[in-house]
Design a protein around this motif. Structure first.
Motif, PDB file in Angstrom:
ATOM      1  N   THR A   1      -0.564   5.028  -9.491  1.00  0.00           N
ATOM      2  CA  THR A   1      -1.759   4.791  -8.703  1.00  0.00           C
ATOM      3  C   THR A   1      -2.863   5.685  -9.254  1.00  0.00           C
ATOM      4  O   THR A   1      -2.682   6.347 -10.273  1.00  0.00           O
ATOM      5  CB  THR A   1      -1.514   5.104  -7.225  1.00  0.00           C
ATOM      6  OG1 THR A   1      -1.360   6.516  -7.078  1.00  0.00           O
ATOM      7  CG2 THR A   1      -0.273   4.391  -6.712  1.00  0.00           C
TER       8      THR A   1
ATOM      9  N   VAL B   1      -2.752  -4.521  -4.721  1.00  0.00           N
ATOM     10  CA  VAL B   1      -1.909  -4.420  -3.535  1.00  0.00           C
ATOM     11  C   VAL B   1      -1.896  -5.770  -2.823  1.00  0.00           C
ATOM     12  O   VAL B   1      -2.932  -6.397  -2.629  1.00  0.00           O
ATOM     13  CB  VAL B   1      -2.434  -3.321  -2.590  1.00  0.00           C
ATOM     14  CG1 VAL B   1      -1.731  -3.374  -1.239  1.00  0.00           C
ATOM     15  CG2 VAL B   1      -2.267  -1.953  -3.216  1.00  0.00           C
TER      16      VAL B   1
ATOM     17  N   ASP C   1       0.875  -1.165   0.000  1.00  0.00           N
ATOM     18  CA  ASP C   1       0.000   0.000   0.000  1.00  0.00           C
ATOM     19  C   ASP C   1       0.917   1.221   0.000  1.00  0.00           C
ATOM     20  O   ASP C   1       1.739   1.394   0.897  1.00  0.00           O
ATOM     21  CB  ASP C   1      -0.885  -0.007   1.255  1.00  0.00           C
ATOM     22  CG  ASP C   1      -1.855   1.170   1.311  1.00  0.00           C
ATOM     23  OD1 ASP C   1      -1.628   2.156   0.589  1.00  0.00           O
ATOM     24  OD2 ASP C   1      -2.825   1.095   2.069  1.00  0.00           O
TER      25      ASP C   1
END
Length: 456
Positions: free
Chosen positions: A41, A69, A9
């Motif tokens: 992202t 993720v 993450d």
């Protein structure tokens, strides 16, 4: 020992990321914290550091793939035995605090004194495989590069993903290209200039196209009259945020056209000042200063509706969002504590945010925590619009184009610089009177910049 590395993450709670480019290949030896890939992202393109030092044994995704993720991204051979014997529980507990892990959110640089890893040397001749990103030996810029493949340079050249793709298609090593701009980032024009200088040799060592031609889109067949582009990355995030905002916060937009001749004259005088020429002060900076002054007097425009807590959160600071249009979509990084900055400092901050956004290097943290935003639609020749609020913010101001046109001035008709402002606000937090008074105060400063001396 083989060690897998899962996509972490990246500090923003997003479930997936797209692999923009691998900066290592299978068989490469990498060091701790070396940048191994660029990933995109829903908010930004970020560089991913290596959490281990070792040899890359497998890349589990290709450039362009979207990876969840927690999925395995890359595997390393860390050396040593295949797998250590399990330690007793007591020993594991004792050793656990000593285990050092790299900071995957901070993207820290390699420790001082750590030599950067090198590519394996390969024989001259023959073009590298598609997965191989070995580079040509560094040489003076006025020399003709040889086809010999040697080590990777100590520092990876600074450029954007589209420019790197363009250089790759031309067979050019960016380490040999010099950046001519003030930012130090290699541009497409820099690559084209270098290609023109060494084009004859490049033609023999790698196919060179006369101009950039995108690779065929597999979703477009011959004769098709439509093109399908996957919705992901920044555009997907922006769309979701705008839909959420439009259907959550009741928007109201108010417009005001104002004579900004005094502001344009002020800007012209500041540009003529040699000590200020490098700061590029423009209408956007003056508007930003006016907004910060007006927010102090109208805190409802600088607040947030916290539905979960059942509270209205009023901010005593201004994190001023600056909307920037980029090739990847709209991003809104913000200037922290803008209320404390001078006009010159605001101009520098706005310019820096715009340059970083266009280069695709805006950090996710820079797009979080905004309290109010400004968008300049005037740069596209538009007079006005109805901007949509960023989620969590109570207001957004759109600046229209500055136009020279007939206007009433001191009882006569004269040619004046005129601009239209558009303010959208959350009607749960701000009523029409508050929004209108805020707009008038911003307009007053743009009409007469000297009025800023009376506000605090």
């Amino acid at each position: 020992m083989i060690q897998d590395f899962m996509l972490p993450d990246l500090g923003e709670g997003l479930p997936e990321a797209e692999i923009v480019a691998w900066l290592v290949a299978e068989g490469d030896t990498v060091a701790l914290n070396q940048t191994i890939a660029e990933v995109e992202t829903a908010k930004a393109v970020v560089e991913l550091p290596s959490p281990h030092a070792g040899t890359v044994t497998k890349l589990h995704a290709a450039a362009g793939d979207v990876v969840a993720v927690g999925s395995v991204l890359i595997s390393y051979d860390l050396g040593g035995d295949a797998a250590p014997e399990p330690a007793p529980a007591a020993e594991m507990q004792a050793e656990e605090p000593a285990k050092a892990e790299p900071n995957l959110v901070g993207y820290g640089a390699a420790p001082r004194g750590t030599a950067r890893p090198q590519r394996r040397t390969r024989a001259a001749g023959g073009r590298p495989a598609a997965s191989d990103t070995a580079v040509l030996e560094a040489a003076p810029h006025d020399a003709i590069p040889t086809p010999e493949i040697t080590e990777r340079p100590l520092e990876r050249p600074r450029s954007t993903p589209p420019v790197r793709l363009f250089a790759k298609q031309l067979g050019i090593d960016l380490a040999l290209v010099e950046a001519t701009g003030a930012t130090g980032i290699i541009s497409r024009a820099d690559v084209e200039a270098y290609a023109a200088r060494v084009g004859a040799t490049l033609t023999t060592s790698a196919p060179v196209e006369p101009a950039f031609v995108p690779e065929p889109n597999p979703s477009v067949a011959a004769g098709d009259r439509t093109t399908r582009t996957p919705i992901r990355g920044v555009r997907k995030h922006t769309a979701e945020a705008m839909v959420r905002s439009a259907f959550t916060a009741p928007h109201v937009t108010t417009f005001l056209t104002v004579d900004v001749t005094a502001t344009t004259e002020l800007i012209a005088s500041l540009k003529a000042d040699r000590s200020l020429q490098e700061h590029k002060i423009g209408v956007m900076a003056v508007a930003a200063k006016a907004v910060c002054l007006a927010l102090a007097r109208h805190p409802g425009l600088n607040s947030r509706w916290d539905d979960a807590a059942g509270e209205i959160v009023e901010h005593h600071y201004v994190n001023l969002g600056i909307a920037a249009a980029t090739g990847r979509g709209l991003v809104v990084p913000n200037i922290r504590d803008a209320q404390d900055l001078t006009l010159v400092e605001l101009a520098d901050a706005i310019r820096g945010l715009a340059e970083t956004a266009r280069a695709g290097k805006t950090a996710p943290a820079d797009m979080m925590g905004g309290t109010f935003s400004i968008t300049n639609v005037g740069v596209f020749g538009v007079d006005a619009g109805t901007p949509i609020l960023n989620p969590g913010e109570a207001g957004i101001l759109a600046l229209g184009a500055v136009r020279r046109q007939p206007w009433e001035h001191r009882g006569e008709i004269a040619l004046r610089d005129v601009m239209t402002l558009a303010l959208s606000f959350d009607h749960r937090l701000v009523d029409g009177e508050q929004g209108s008074r805020f707009m008038v105060e911003v307009a007053d400063v743009l009409r007469e910049p000297g009025r800023a001396m009376l506000l605090r």
